[in-house]
Design a protein around this motif. Structure first.
Motif, PDB file in Angstrom:
ATOM      1  N   MET A 159      23.699  37.597  24.949  1.00 19.49           N
ATOM      2  CA  MET A 159      22.841  37.267  25.701  1.00 19.49           C
ATOM      3  C   MET A 159      22.222  35.562  25.131  1.00 19.49           C
ATOM      4  O   MET A 159      21.948  34.369  25.930  1.00 19.49           O
ATOM      5  CB  MET A 159      21.511  37.780  25.984  1.00 19.49           C
ATOM      6  CG  MET A 159      21.570  39.036  27.120  1.00 19.49           C
ATOM      7  SD  MET A 159      20.673  40.263  28.016  1.00 19.49           S
ATOM      8  CE  MET A 159      18.858  38.974  28.728  1.00 19.49           C
ATOM      9  N   PRO A 214      22.050  33.767  33.592  1.00 22.25           N
ATOM     10  CA  PRO A 214      21.597  34.355  34.105  1.00 22.25           C
ATOM     11  C   PRO A 214      22.599  34.498  35.111  1.00 22.25           C
ATOM     12  O   PRO A 214      23.149  34.544  35.519  1.00 22.25           O
ATOM     13  CB  PRO A 214      19.851  34.195  34.383  1.00 22.25           C
ATOM     14  CG  PRO A 214      19.472  33.038  33.793  1.00 22.25           C
ATOM     15  CD  PRO A 214      21.138  32.486  32.982  1.00 22.25           C
ATOM     16  N   ARG A 252      18.673  44.268  32.695  1.00 27.85           N
ATOM     17  CA  ARG A 252      18.520  43.085  32.830  1.00 27.85           C
ATOM     18  C   ARG A 252      18.533  41.859  33.259  1.00 27.85           C
ATOM     19  O   ARG A 252      18.048  41.174  32.837  1.00 27.85           O
ATOM     20  CB  ARG A 252      20.421  42.714  32.266  1.00 27.85           C
ATOM     21  CG  ARG A 252      20.514  41.005  31.881  1.00 27.85           C
ATOM     22  CD  ARG A 252      22.088  41.419  31.716  1.00 27.85           C
ATOM     23  NE  ARG A 252      22.784  39.837  31.716  1.00 27.85           N
ATOM     24  CZ  ARG A 252      24.165  38.994  32.186  1.00 27.85           C
ATOM     25  NH1 ARG A 252      24.633  39.801  31.995  1.00 27.85           N
ATOM     26  NH2 ARG A 252      24.259  38.331  32.575  1.00 27.85           N
ATOM     27  N   LEU A 273      13.254  35.722  23.524  1.00 28.89           N
ATOM     28  CA  LEU A 273      13.866  36.873  24.192  1.00 28.89           C
ATOM     29  C   LEU A 273      13.905  37.847  23.918  1.00 28.89           C
ATOM     30  O   LEU A 273      14.145  38.625  22.548  1.00 28.89           O
ATOM     31  CB  LEU A 273      15.813  36.171  24.857  1.00 28.89           C
ATOM     32  CG  LEU A 273      16.188  36.830  25.458  1.00 28.89           C
ATOM     33  CD1 LEU A 273      15.748  36.865  26.869  1.00 28.89           C
ATOM     34  CD2 LEU A 273      17.783  37.263  25.610  1.00 28.89           C
ATOM     35  N   GLU A 289      15.660  39.174  32.574  1.00 25.51           N
ATOM     36  CA  GLU A 289      15.533  37.206  32.170  1.00 25.51           C
ATOM     37  C   GLU A 289      14.803  36.746  33.650  1.00 25.51           C
ATOM     38  O   GLU A 289      13.863  35.795  33.786  1.00 25.51           O
ATOM     39  CB  GLU A 289      17.443  37.607  33.754  1.00 25.51           C
ATOM     40  CG  GLU A 289      18.400  37.533  32.010  1.00 25.51           C
ATOM     41  CD  GLU A 289      19.620  37.818  32.932  1.00 25.51           C
ATOM     42  OE1 GLU A 289      20.153  37.404  31.723  1.00 25.51           O
ATOM     43  OE2 GLU A 289      19.940  37.340  34.130  1.00 25.51           O
ATOM     44  N   ASN A 316      20.193  29.687  29.325  1.00 23.01           N
ATOM     45  CA  ASN A 316      19.120  30.617  28.652  1.00 23.01           C
ATOM     46  C   ASN A 316      18.565  29.873  27.955  1.00 23.01           C
ATOM     47  O   ASN A 316      17.522  30.633  26.454  1.00 23.01           O
ATOM     48  CB  ASN A 316      19.054  31.840  28.093  1.00 23.01           C
ATOM     49  CG  ASN A 316      19.362  33.087  28.325  1.00 23.01           C
ATOM     50  OD1 ASN A 316      18.633  33.584  30.016  1.00 23.01           O
ATOM     51  ND2 ASN A 316      19.925  34.298  28.415  1.00 23.01           N
TER      52      ASN A 316
END
Length: 715
Positions: free
Chosen positions: A509, A655, A30, A359, A34, A313
């Motif tokens: 996310m 993040p 992850r 994303l 990110e 994000n």
């Protein structure tokens, strides 16, 4: 702690360790996703910036050129409507009733007068004059929403050869705000200055057969992968046509710009469903409404935009200008500097200005999720065994293993059917409850009996043997307090790692799904640690009778005040969970938040560094100096910081680097504030003096033993 777990829960401890390793692998993946997702798009509201240019005598295209130089990468253009076209001088429209009324004044001429004289004006229709390309755009837009015959051209001898008139079924006021499409000249003006175009459209009032296909065909001619940002309170297609809209967007490569909303009232209807249907073509958008800008300064607004990109994000920053500025202030330069400050701060933070992309889908392999789930289930079983033994009696090992086995089978089943979301939320909730409770049970002085079993201490009947007690100095008391906070937080952070790994999926996310049971995760560990401390100081099997007897006692003033204070703190902590809740208490808090946000990489959470962490330091210090009766309330309030620490890891849209930084900052600031509390505690000892050992506890017993038995009355 570890020797006890190894002796009594050896297999579960191994499973928990394996789960933690799997969780770290998930988080490493992850983190890489990110880190690569670092392109931010600053887009401007086309209408408002055009208004700013017009008010200040500046050419719009010159403003576009300057905006690009300051970091803007796109212009969001609203769909054309009759009202917008008329305001820009491109068309003139009149309802049939107004045409006939003007004709009766005797000063009306032109194509509409020719139609009226021929008896071709319908009272309930609207008539539009303008250049043929613009009229064709309007006709196409209305054809999406009504039968083609309801929007037709009138020409020929009726108009005396003076150009076409578009006749639309319906009164002007009912039609003037309907979305008609994107004007090519608007798009070309932006592209001429290297700015991409995003499209803002409101939901159609109605859609004719084949209308959506015509809508997407009209956008396809621009040869650009638009991000559609919908206007007003509904997304396009709400609610019956959402699948059709999603299909059209996916076929044409259009992304959904989902505007972040902190309250249900501001959330656009149908946005969650549409986001799920077009996934993963979703980009999070942050904007400030015009009414929010009125009460802000450019510096405040800049901080909000930068924070949105760094910590949530957000990849499209939808920027409106400050249309009202003070007298003598150059409005153009003020707004250009405002936009540049957003871009400059983001570039310094490592972001790149450009066209935002969705994303990428990030999902761990099924076997890693299975191992992480095993870790969460094992920790939950260990906690259940320890809490059960402390409050009621030993829990049979077969029940603990049966629970872990059943949970593992269920995990395998949900992986097989590809419906893991709810089970992920449940597992994360169990981990968020278990690990903080277990860490505080084992590490807070007086939370656990020291003679749980012979293997952990003297055999039953043996006297407690220890070295003569040495009252710690003020420095040693402080060191014990700070060390205790960091130790218990390090163990609690393992729970945060499990929670973050279990929820590390694209939909979490993107904040389409959230952590389940945030209020309960704040309440239950705090209540449990209070019960555990009370149980540790009571004879075996006497906790519940004592609690019932205590509840029947008259309430003393000092305890009443303490209950009120604790209640206020708890309400404050719960009310501040989530993105929306209680407002800031004062301007002092607001200023402190802004200061921390500007000075630190990530602003720590108020209830952690201001309440939980300092009071956890104080709880360890109180135990060290023998102030046993106050360990319980201090530890319960300190538990707020521990559950808040885990909750920080549950914010999957933040993040990981900022979650870790936020946690460390909270511990550092909380340690400093805790040191101040310990200093006040040490200074005040002249009035209350050192505590004496509780009944039945030798005067030379360690402070932790005294704290664990102090409240035990004589039989």
């Amino acid at each position: 702690m570890l020797p006890h777990l190894w002796r009594h829960y050896r297999f579960l401890t191994i499973c928990a360790a394996v789960g933690l390793v799997a969780a770290l692998l998930i988080l490493a993946h992850r983190f890489a996703v990110e880190r690569a997702y670092h392109t931010v798009e600053i887009t401007i509201d086309g209408d408002d910036w055009a208004t700013l240019a017009r008010r200040n005598g500046m050419d719009r295209e010159a403003l576009y050129a300057e905006l690009y130089r300051r970091g803007v990468r796109s212009v969001t253009i609203y769909a054309a409507s009759l009202r917008r076209l008329a305001d820009n001088g491109l068309v003139t429209y009149m309802a049939g009733a107004d045409v006939l009324g003007a004709l009766r004044t005797g000063s009306f001429s032109g194509p509409l007068a020719d139609l009226a004289n021929a008896g071709r004006i319908n009272l309930n229709h609207t008539y539009v004059l303008g250049p043929p390309p613009v009229l064709r755009l309007a006709q196409g837009g209305f054809a999406i929403q009504m039968e083609p015959l309801h929007a037709r051209f009138l020409s020929g001898t009726l108009l005396g050869g003076r150009g076409p008139v578009l006749e639309i079924a319906g009164r002007g006021r009912d039609l003037e705000d309907e979305s008609l499409g994107l004007l090519p000249q608007e798009a070309e003006a932006a592209r001429a200055h290297h700015l991409a175009v995003e499209f803002r459209v409101r939901n159609f009032r109605d859609v004719a057969p084949g209308g959506l296909d015509a809508f997407f065909t009209g956008l396809k001619q621009f040869n650009q992968a638009f991000t559609l940002i919908f206007d007003r309170d509904q997304v396009l297609g709400y609610d019956a046509l959402l699948p059709d809209v999603a299909q059209g967007m996916k076929q044409n490569g259009f992304a959904f710009g989902r505007i972040e909303a902190f309250t249900a009232r501001r959330q656009q209807k149908g946005e969650v469903t549409l986001a799920q249907l077009v996934a993963p073509n979703v980009i999070r958008v942050f904007s400030m409404a015009p009414e929010e800008l009125v009460g802000s300064t450019p510096e405040d607004a800049r901080d909000k935009f930068v924070l949105a990109a760094r910590e949530r994000n957000i990849r499209i920053l939808y920027v409106r200008p400050f249309l009202s500025t003070s007298a003598g202030v150059n409005a153009i330069e003020t707004n250009l500097d405002y936009v540049a400050s957003i871009a400059d701060d983001l570039v310094r933070a490592g972001y790149k200005m450009g066209k935002a992309a969705p994303l990428p889908v990030s999902s761990a392999p099924g076997w890693l999720f299975l191992l992480a789930a095993l870790g969460a289930l094992s920790v939950t079983a260990i906690t259940a065994g320890e809490v059960g033994a402390a409050l009621a009696g030993p829990v049979p090992a077969r029940l603990l293993y049966a629970g872990v086995g059943a949970g593992l089978l269920l995990t395998g089943a949900v992986i097989a059917v590809h419906h893991t979301t709810l089970w992920r939320q449940i597992l994360a909730f169990l981990a968020a409850l278990s690990v903080p409770t277990l860490s505080m049970l084992w590490l807070i002085p007086g939370a656990r009996r020291l003679e749980v079993d012979p293997a952990d201490g003297p055999a039953p009947g043996e006297p407690v043997r220890s070295a003569p007690e040495i009252r710690p100095s003020g420095l040693r008391t402080l060191v014990r307090g700070v060390r205790g906070l960091w130790t218990v937080s390090a163990v609690t952070a393992l729970g945060g790692i499990l929670v973050a790994a279990l929820l590390s999926e694209w939909q979490f996310m993107m904040e389409m799904r959230a952590f389940l049971g945030v209020k309960l995760a704040h309440i239950i560990p705090v209540v449990l640690i209070g019960l555990l401390i009370a149980a540790a100081s009571a004879p075996r099997r006497e906790l519940w009778p004592r609690l019932r007897a205590w509840l029947r006692q008259p309430l003393l003033l000092e305890y009443g005040i303490a209950i009120i204070v604790i209640g206020v703190v708890v309400v404050f902590a719960l009310g501040r969970t989530g993105n929306s809740g209680l407002p800031l208490l004062s301007s002092v808090e607001l200023k402190s938040r802004v200061l921390l946000q500007r000075v630190l990489i990530a602003r720590p959470r108020t209830k952690e560094y201001l309440i939980g962490d300092p009071l956890m330091v104080l709880a360890f210090a109180l135990a060290a100096v023998g102030a046993r009766r106050w360990v319980l309330p201090a530890a319960m309030l300190g538990a707020i910081g521990q559950v808040g620490l885990v909750n920080s890891f549950s914010h999957i849209h933040t993040p990981l680097v900022y979650v870790v930084a936020r946690t460390v900052y909270a511990l550092v600031i909380g340690s400093v504030l805790g040191a101040i509390l310990v200093g006040g505690l040490w200074w005040s000892r002249r009035w209350w003096g050192p505590s004496r050992p509780g009944p039945g506890v030798p005067a030379h017993a360690p402070a932790a033993v005294q704290a664990g038995r102090a409240a035990v009355p004589r039989a």
